[in-house]
Scaffold this active site. Structure first.
Site, PDB file in Angstrom:
ATOM      1  N   GLY A  91      26.072 -10.108 -36.029  1.00 16.07           N
ATOM      2  CA  GLY A  91      26.749  -9.900 -34.761  1.00 16.07           C
ATOM      3  C   GLY A  91      28.226 -10.196 -34.866  1.00 16.07           C
ATOM      4  N   LEU A  92      28.788 -10.747 -33.797  1.00 10.84           N
ATOM      5  CA  LEU A  92      30.209 -11.086 -33.723  1.00 10.84           C
ATOM      6  C   LEU A  92      31.090  -9.858 -33.934  1.00 10.84           C
ATOM      7  CD1 LEU A  92      30.238 -14.480 -35.680  1.00 10.84           C
ATOM      8  CD2 LEU A  92      30.118 -14.126 -33.215  1.00 10.84           C
ATOM      9  N   CYS A  93      30.634  -8.717 -33.456  1.00 14.92           N
ATOM     10  CA  CYS A  93      31.442  -7.502 -33.551  1.00 14.92           C
ATOM     11  C   CYS A  93      31.481  -6.785 -32.202  1.00 14.92           C
ATOM     12  CB  CYS A  93      30.952  -6.585 -34.652  1.00 14.92           C
ATOM     13  SG  CYS A  93      29.188  -6.242 -34.655  1.00 14.92           S
ATOM     14  N   GLY A  94      31.570  -7.583 -31.150  1.00 18.30           N
ATOM     15  CA  GLY A  94      31.725  -7.021 -29.814  1.00 18.30           C
ATOM     16  C   GLY A  94      30.481  -6.267 -29.351  1.00 18.30           C
TER      17      GLY A  94
END
Length: 291
Positions: A91-94
């Site tokens: 994750g951590l990609c909007g």
């Protein structure tokens, strides 16, 4: 109002988070430049292959339907659909994973609600598994700079399922890289191969050996593999771009919170100092009144 020690602990915590997100932004930016270059460099080869295939496809109308290469054969009615869903592992990609999953779900609803799924990436696999789809293949942990041989098994699964009749059509859901801030979820029909009709073929007079039909039959699997490989490169470039932007936004949000907490800390400190001064003044006046 929070006490001064509480505000200081909160500020230190957010400062640590800001440093982490800033570091992740720099790492993603470095990877983005590399993956962007790989995605853009793959486009000319794929485009030229489309031109050659379009030229070869001029032979198709003259061929006997029974002699058509398997990857060109249209099946009616279409009963089984296979979907290759390319999503990030992390994750951590909007909103990139959510947008991809939403696009895949919308496509499945258009096609009847179910399909065979070849999941590339954990985010798509987990989402489609929760929705009750049939996962026939999983490809997890693809590197940020994959080689053609690393991606080739994905295309081989699609080709084998189509040739064996387990899938009548195969589609690919991926994110097309536009620029650092724009990534577009797209659905592309992989099989049966539909030769491009918009490719310019009149500029080059190709000579084929041994003949057009043989070259067409040999080129089709390579064409499918190349389309999948290009989609993977586009998806990786999109992921790193989205992560860089997301981490930049997180860093800016953390810095805004730090500024607000600093202002709150200064106000609380000023109030504490003012209160202490009032207490001292009150004590002095009380002493003088007692005299």
């Amino acid at each position: 109002m929070a006490t001064l020690p509480q505000i200081k602990r909160r500020t230190r915590s957010i400062q640590s988070t800001s440093k982490i997100t800033r570091a992740m932004e720099l790492v993603a930016a470095s990877k983005m430049r590399r993956t962007q270059a790989a995605a853009l460099s793959a486009r000319p080869y794929a485009e030229m292959m489309r031109h050659v295939l379009a030229d070869l496809a001029e032979t198709v109308p003259m061929m006997d339907r029974d002699l058509l290469p398997p990857l060109l054969q249209q099946r009616e009615p279409v009963q089984n659909i296979e979907l290759i869903v390319v999503t990030p592992d992390r994750g951590l990609c909007g909103g990139l994973p959510a947008n991809l999953n939403r696009r895949a779900a919308h496509f499945l609803l258009e096609k009847g609600g179910s399909a065979r799924i070849a999941a590339v990436g954990r985010k798509g696999r987990d989402f489609l598994r929760r929705t009750g789809q049939t996962i026939v293949a999983e490809f997890i942990g693809i590197s940020d700079n994959p080689s053609f041989e690393e991606v080739r098994p994905i295309a081989q699964v699609a080709i084998q399922d189509f040739v064996s009749g387990e899938a009548d059509e195969v589609y690919l859901v991926y994110t097309r890289f536009v620029n650092a801030v724009v990534q577009t979820p797209e659905v592309f029909k992989v099989l049966p191969v539909e030769p491009p009709v918009d490719a310019e073929t009149w500029r080059i007079d190709y000579i084929y050996e041994p003949d057009r039909e043989t070259v067409l039959t040999e080129l089709l699997p390579r064409y499918v593999e190349r389309q999948v490989y290009e989609a993977i490169l586009e998806a990786i470039a999109s992921e790193q771009s989205a992560r860089m932007v997301a981490m930049r936004n997180a860093t800016e949000a953390a810095n805004d919170m730090i500024r607000e907490l600093t202002l709150l800390y200064n106000k609380a400190r000023q109030e504490a100092i003012t209160k202490e001064l009032l207490d001292i003044s009150g004590g002095v006046e009380a002493l003088m009144g007692a005299r």
